[in-house]
Design an enzyme around this catalytic site. Sequence first.
Site, short mmCIF file in Angstrom:
data_model
loop_
_atom_site.label_atom_id
_atom_site.label_comp_id
_atom_site.label_asym_id
_atom_site.label_seq_id
_atom_site.Cartn_x
_atom_site.Cartn_y
_atom_site.Cartn_z
N SER A 10 22.95 68.55 53.33
CA SER A 10 24.00 67.54 53.31
C SER A 10 24.50 67.50 51.87
O SER A 10 23.77 67.87 50.94
CB SER A 10 23.48 66.17 53.78
OG SER A 10 22.29 65.81 53.11
N GLU A 12 26.71 65.35 48.83
CA GLU A 12 27.22 64.04 48.40
C GLU A 12 28.42 64.20 47.45
O GLU A 12 28.38 65.01 46.52
CB GLU A 12 26.09 63.28 47.71
CG GLU A 12 26.51 61.88 47.26
CD GLU A 12 25.33 61.07 46.76
OE1 GLU A 12 24.28 61.02 47.44
OE2 GLU A 12 25.45 60.49 45.67
N GLY A 103 22.33 48.64 45.51
CA GLY A 103 23.23 48.79 44.38
C GLY A 103 22.72 47.97 43.21
O GLY A 103 21.60 47.46 43.21
N ASP A 104 23.54 47.86 42.19
CA ASP A 104 23.14 47.15 40.97
C ASP A 104 24.08 46.01 40.68
O ASP A 104 25.30 46.15 40.83
CB ASP A 104 23.13 48.12 39.78
CG ASP A 104 22.06 49.18 39.96
OD1 ASP A 104 20.88 48.79 40.12
OD2 ASP A 104 22.39 50.36 39.98
N TYR A 140 12.56 56.79 45.65
CA TYR A 140 12.43 57.10 44.22
C TYR A 140 11.08 57.77 43.93
O TYR A 140 10.08 57.08 43.68
CB TYR A 140 12.59 55.80 43.41
CG TYR A 140 13.94 55.16 43.67
CD1 TYR A 140 15.06 55.55 42.93
CD2 TYR A 140 14.12 54.25 44.71
CE1 TYR A 140 16.31 55.01 43.21
CE2 TYR A 140 15.37 53.71 44.99
CZ TYR A 140 16.46 54.10 44.23
OH TYR A 140 17.70 53.58 44.51
N LYS A 160 12.36 49.29 54.40
CA LYS A 160 13.72 49.75 54.70
C LYS A 160 13.72 50.65 55.93
O LYS A 160 14.59 50.54 56.80
CB LYS A 160 14.32 50.52 53.50
CG LYS A 160 14.53 49.65 52.27
CD LYS A 160 15.43 50.32 51.23
CE LYS A 160 14.75 51.32 50.35
NZ LYS A 160 15.57 51.72 49.20
N GLN A 171 16.21 59.93 44.98
CA GLN A 171 16.80 60.14 43.66
C GLN A 171 16.47 61.57 43.25
O GLN A 171 15.46 62.14 43.69
CB GLN A 171 16.17 59.13 42.68
CG GLN A 171 16.64 59.22 41.27
CD GLN A 171 18.15 58.95 41.19
OE1 GLN A 171 18.93 59.86 41.45
NE2 GLN A 171 18.52 57.74 40.84
P1 FAD Z 1 16.46 48.48 47.04
O1 FAD Z 1 15.64 49.53 47.70
O2 FAD Z 1 16.79 47.31 47.87
O3 FAD Z 1 15.70 47.92 45.76
C1 FAD Z 1 15.53 48.71 44.58
C2 FAD Z 1 14.08 48.62 44.11
O4 FAD Z 1 13.79 47.26 43.80
C3 FAD Z 1 13.10 49.05 45.18
O5 FAD Z 1 12.88 50.44 45.10
C4 FAD Z 1 11.90 48.19 44.86
O6 FAD Z 1 11.09 48.81 43.88
C5 FAD Z 1 12.49 46.93 44.26
N1 FAD Z 1 12.61 45.87 45.27
C6 FAD Z 1 13.74 45.35 45.80
N2 FAD Z 1 13.47 44.36 46.66
C7 FAD Z 1 12.12 44.22 46.67
C8 FAD Z 1 11.22 43.39 47.34
N3 FAD Z 1 11.63 42.46 48.21
N4 FAD Z 1 9.89 43.54 47.11
C9 FAD Z 1 9.44 44.50 46.26
N5 FAD Z 1 10.25 45.34 45.58
C10 FAD Z 1 11.56 45.20 45.79
N6 FAD Z 1 24.59 53.26 43.78
C11 FAD Z 1 25.88 52.89 44.00
O7 FAD Z 1 26.37 51.96 43.36
N7 FAD Z 1 26.66 53.55 44.93
C12 FAD Z 1 26.17 54.57 45.68
O8 FAD Z 1 26.89 55.13 46.50
C13 FAD Z 1 24.81 54.97 45.48
N8 FAD Z 1 24.27 55.97 46.21
C14 FAD Z 1 22.95 56.30 46.04
C15 FAD Z 1 22.39 57.30 46.85
C16 FAD Z 1 21.06 57.66 46.68
C17 FAD Z 1 20.48 58.72 47.58
C18 FAD Z 1 20.27 57.03 45.68
C19 FAD Z 1 18.83 57.45 45.47
C20 FAD Z 1 20.81 56.03 44.88
C21 FAD Z 1 22.15 55.64 45.04
N9 FAD Z 1 22.73 54.62 44.29
C22 FAD Z 1 24.04 54.27 44.50
C23 FAD Z 1 21.94 53.92 43.24
C24 FAD Z 1 21.30 52.62 43.78
O9 FAD Z 1 22.31 51.70 44.12
C25 FAD Z 1 20.39 52.03 42.69
O10 FAD Z 1 19.29 52.87 42.49
C26 FAD Z 1 19.97 50.58 42.90
O11 FAD Z 1 19.37 50.14 41.67
C27 FAD Z 1 18.94 50.35 43.98
O12 FAD Z 1 19.45 50.42 45.24
P2 FAD Z 1 18.42 50.55 46.51
O13 FAD Z 1 19.19 50.60 47.73
O14 FAD Z 1 17.42 51.58 46.23
O15 FAD Z 1 17.75 49.09 46.39
#
Ligand code: FAD
Length: 291
Positions: A10, A12, A103-104, A140, A160, A171
């Site tokens: 796939s 991106e 996201g962030d 990650y 998730k 990542q």
């Molecule tokens: P989550 O998985 O919800 O949380 C991130 C981390 O926080 C978790 O890994 C965990 O360690 C901790 N955490 C959160 N909630 C809890 C909880 N309740 N209890 C314990 N720990 C918790 N960013 C963009 O802006 N746009 C994109 O299109 C984009 N695409 C991406 C595609 C991929 C394949 C990857 C790997 C990353 C992408 N990102 C993108 C970056 C991503 O948005 C960031 O890494 C962001 O900081 C975390 O998003 P997440 O969905 O992993 O968050």
Amino acid sequence: MNTAATTRFSYEFFPPRNDNMVRKLWRSVGQLERLDPLFFSMTYGALGSAQKVSIDSAIEMHQESPVAVAAHLTCANASAFEIEQIAKQYYDSGIRRFVALRGDAADSTDGESVYGYNSAVELVEALRKLGEVDISVAAYPEVHPQAQNAQSDLAHLKRKLDAGANRAITQYFFDADCFLRFRDQARRIGIEKPIIPGILPVHDYQKVKAFSQRCGATVPTRFEVKFASVANNPAAQYRLSLDLAVELCERLVREGVDHFHLYTLNQTDMCLDISLALGASVVTPQLFSAA
Ligand code: FAD
């Protein structure tokens, strides 16, 4: 071990920001769709005009390409209502694949969601309610920079997937053992769904080094010497990057990996060459898999 013929890909892309980038994106899409990939994905920028460009680009790609499109969607910085509206817009346009992300946060450095959904878990749950959809989430191998520790990071990934995601996409990383250890740890805590390695070809070593510091990916020290030795030779740099990516993927294929997610950065040549080196073949349009 997989045979090369069973390895799938796939790719991106990110939304283009000007006319030149638009042309480059569609050229890339046209070249890579000939490899009959599992899906294309379009990243999502939540802020300002980036949001509209992301949505329009994903929908256009879905309408114009025979390849299935996964729309990335982040939930930080938005209300649940806003996110649900965007998800519905995608769904009504025919998009059935999503990459669900937290996201962030725009206004802080801790990455916490500001309102709406608290994490990608809740976004997965909301997307499931749309109907028959396929959902990927982020993983990650080197631990998310905001995670308390590796265990809590993995436990969060499991939540998730248990919430209804079909797979995790990682990542990027450069050390095969790092991915394999992560996959083993995931299996040990009961994660059975596929964990797809995200592969970033090194187009620009200095940029990759700088970005890796921010996202917590380790660039092996041997890369420094290797890229220094080809610093003024673009053709040799290309060859080196290609060899490193293929070497990494081949090791993973030997360990049972049969799907790679390539971060194209909208640059096709390297991803095309990596895929071909791993056994992808060019198909004629009528042989495309049903999206
Ligand atoms: P989550 O998985 O919800 O949380 C991130 C981390 O926080 C978790 O890994 C965990 O360690 C901790 N955490 C959160 N909630 C809890 C909880 N309740 N209890 C314990 N720990 C918790 N960013 C963009 O802006 N746009 C994109 O299109 C984009 N695409 C991406 C595609 C991929 C394949 C990857 C790997 C990353 C992408 N990102 C993108 C970056 C991503 O948005 C960031 O890494 C962001 O900081 C975390 O998003 P997440 O969905 O992993 O968050």
